[in-house]
Design a protein around this motif. Structure first.
Motif, mmCIF file in Angstrom:
data_model
loop_
_atom_site.group_PDB
_atom_site.id
_atom_site.type_symbol
_atom_site.label_atom_id
_atom_site.label_comp_id
_atom_site.label_asym_id
_atom_site.label_seq_id
_atom_site.Cartn_x
_atom_site.Cartn_y
_atom_site.Cartn_z
ATOM 1 N N LEU A 194 15.723 -23.887 52.179
ATOM 2 C CA LEU A 194 14.665 -25.071 51.981
ATOM 3 C C LEU A 194 15.300 -25.948 53.216
ATOM 4 O O LEU A 194 16.425 -25.994 53.629
ATOM 5 C CB LEU A 194 14.933 -25.715 50.690
ATOM 6 N N THR A 195 14.323 -27.168 53.221
ATOM 7 C CA THR A 195 14.649 -28.135 54.370
ATOM 8 C C THR A 195 16.063 -28.956 53.609
ATOM 9 O O THR A 195 16.212 -29.234 52.620
ATOM 10 C CB THR A 195 13.574 -29.110 54.334
ATOM 11 N N ARG A 196 16.808 -29.260 54.750
ATOM 12 C CA ARG A 196 17.865 -30.067 54.469
ATOM 13 C C ARG A 196 17.613 -31.468 54.339
ATOM 14 O O ARG A 196 17.113 -32.091 55.515
ATOM 15 C CB ARG A 196 19.096 -29.901 55.484
ATOM 16 N N GLU A 197 17.483 -31.835 53.232
ATOM 17 C CA GLU A 197 17.117 -33.146 52.931
ATOM 18 C C GLU A 197 17.984 -34.375 53.268
ATOM 19 O O GLU A 197 19.191 -34.198 52.850
ATOM 20 C CB GLU A 197 16.364 -33.466 51.615
ATOM 21 N N PRO A 198 17.362 -35.484 53.796
ATOM 22 C CA PRO A 198 18.725 -36.514 53.892
ATOM 23 C C PRO A 198 18.955 -37.064 52.745
ATOM 24 O O PRO A 198 18.205 -37.359 51.738
ATOM 25 C CB PRO A 198 17.712 -37.687 54.782
ATOM 26 N N GLY A 199 20.106 -37.180 52.611
ATOM 27 C CA GLY A 199 20.873 -37.969 51.349
ATOM 28 C C GLY A 199 21.149 -37.003 50.174
ATOM 29 O O GLY A 199 21.178 -37.474 49.085
ATOM 30 N N SER A 200 20.973 -35.719 50.541
ATOM 31 C CA SER A 200 21.170 -34.836 49.284
ATOM 32 C C SER A 200 22.493 -34.607 48.798
ATOM 33 O O SER A 200 23.480 -34.548 49.754
ATOM 34 C CB SER A 200 20.300 -33.479 49.434
ATOM 35 N N VAL A 201 22.702 -34.516 47.724
ATOM 36 C CA VAL A 201 24.158 -34.308 47.266
ATOM 37 C C VAL A 201 24.853 -33.009 47.580
ATOM 38 O O VAL A 201 26.018 -32.816 47.991
ATOM 39 C CB VAL A 201 24.237 -34.260 45.699
ATOM 40 N N THR A 202 23.939 -31.820 47.752
ATOM 41 C CA THR A 202 24.549 -30.319 48.099
ATOM 42 C C THR A 202 24.858 -30.799 49.548
ATOM 43 O O THR A 202 26.053 -30.061 49.898
ATOM 44 C CB THR A 202 23.600 -29.511 47.787
ATOM 45 N N THR A 203 24.172 -31.013 50.311
ATOM 46 C CA THR A 203 24.402 -31.363 51.820
ATOM 47 C C THR A 203 25.574 -32.220 51.965
ATOM 48 O O THR A 203 26.490 -31.781 52.776
ATOM 49 C CB THR A 203 23.272 -31.971 52.551
ATOM 50 N N TRP A 204 25.777 -33.223 51.413
ATOM 51 C CA TRP A 204 27.064 -34.136 51.380
ATOM 52 C C TRP A 204 28.184 -33.255 50.857
ATOM 53 O O TRP A 204 29.128 -33.502 51.441
ATOM 54 C CB TRP A 204 26.925 -35.534 50.617
ATOM 55 N N GLU A 205 28.153 -32.620 49.708
ATOM 56 C CA GLU A 205 29.225 -31.813 49.364
ATOM 57 C C GLU A 205 29.680 -30.845 50.320
ATOM 58 O O GLU A 205 30.785 -30.741 50.776
ATOM 59 C CB GLU A 205 28.878 -31.027 48.021
ATOM 60 N N ASN A 206 28.852 -30.007 51.083
ATOM 61 C CA ASN A 206 29.072 -29.036 51.831
ATOM 62 C C ASN A 206 29.718 -29.471 52.943
ATOM 63 O O ASN A 206 30.211 -28.816 53.954
ATOM 64 C CB ASN A 206 27.786 -28.076 52.000
ATOM 65 N N HIS A 207 29.355 -30.936 53.187
ATOM 66 C CA HIS A 207 30.148 -31.424 54.679
ATOM 67 C C HIS A 207 31.248 -32.131 54.570
ATOM 68 O O HIS A 207 31.984 -32.420 55.607
ATOM 69 C CB HIS A 207 28.893 -32.288 55.237
#
Length: 241
Positions: A194-207
């Motif tokens: 899915l689209t990497r949404e700004p401010g998402s928790v999973t994207t923050w965690e993975n980075h």
């Protein structure tokens, strides 16, 4: 970034986790003695946000499962209840947050009591969004997001699973594709990016956390007991692999 507050820290340990179990028969099948329920903090409207720990607290393998983030997408709570009836995976410290957004769940809304989409309120590439995806006045503006942020930074889970609805798939969220694919196979859902949404928790965690965080999009509506059981068993399987 918002300053830390007292909502970022566990406030109280409860002696009994039984209120999260649907029936006395489930309580009878719940894990053994290493099980505690903690109030991690409070929502905007003062509702408790609960964390339940099971398994081996000394284990370095930490697993996090969050049943509900958007208040109108709470089918994942059935999975967290079913998970509490299973024996804990060996040598794993399992944490369950049944509902990160109790105010939204009470209102039947996607956002919290401020109308903020909690999954747009985390620091990684946060943007000022409006409308249904309103991201708040700044990163971590919301107490619910700060609670999750602080807790995850302390726990540092190797795997985090975040349940949403209604796309009926496992998102390739940017962590370990092997883990995501394995989970998708176990629960019989397709794996898609899915689209990497700004401010998402999973994207923050993975980075920022040395682990894998991914989204599971459940189907619309309530889950059948057999479906909830399949997802719960899949969580225990990937917890030890």
């Amino acid at each position: 970034m918002a300053a830390a507050s007292n909502t970022d820290r566990p406030r109280q340990t409860l002696a009994r986790p039984a209120l999260f179990l649907a029936s006395s028969s489930e309580r009878a099948r719940a894990f053994g003695p290493i099980l505690r329920t903690v109030i991690l903090g409070q929502s905007v409207e003062g509702r408790p946000i609960i964390g339940i720990e099971a398994g081996d607290p000394a284990s370095r393998r930490k697993i996090l499962v969050v049943g509900c983030v958007h208040g109108n997408e709470c089918a994942g709570e059935a999975i967290t209840r079913r998970l509490l009836t299973l024996p804990p995976p060996a040598s794993v410290d399992l944490w369950i947050i049944p509902n990160l957004n109790p105010d939204g769940a009470a209102r039947g809304t996607r956002g919290n009591a401020h109308g903020v989409d909690l999954n747009r309120n985390f620091p990684w590439h946060w943007q000022p969004l409006t409308g249904v995806y309103y991201s708040g006045s700044r990163p971590l503006s919301e107490p619910e997001a700060r609670i999750a942020y602080g807790f995850i930074r302390r726990l540092r889970p190797v795997v985090s699973i975040w349940f949403h609805q209604h796309l009926n798939l496992v998102d390739e969220s940017g962590g370990s594709a092997t883990i995501e694919r394995r989970f998708a196979t176990l629960v019989r859902l397709p794996l898609a990016r899915l689209t990497r949404e700004p401010g998402s928790v999973t994207t923050w965690e993975n980075h920022t956390i040395a682990g894998t965080a991914f989204v599971v999009e459940l189907p619309a509506g309530h889950l059948q007991p057999a479906t909830a059981a399949r997802f719960a068993h899949a969580i225990t399987t990937i917890s030890i692999t």
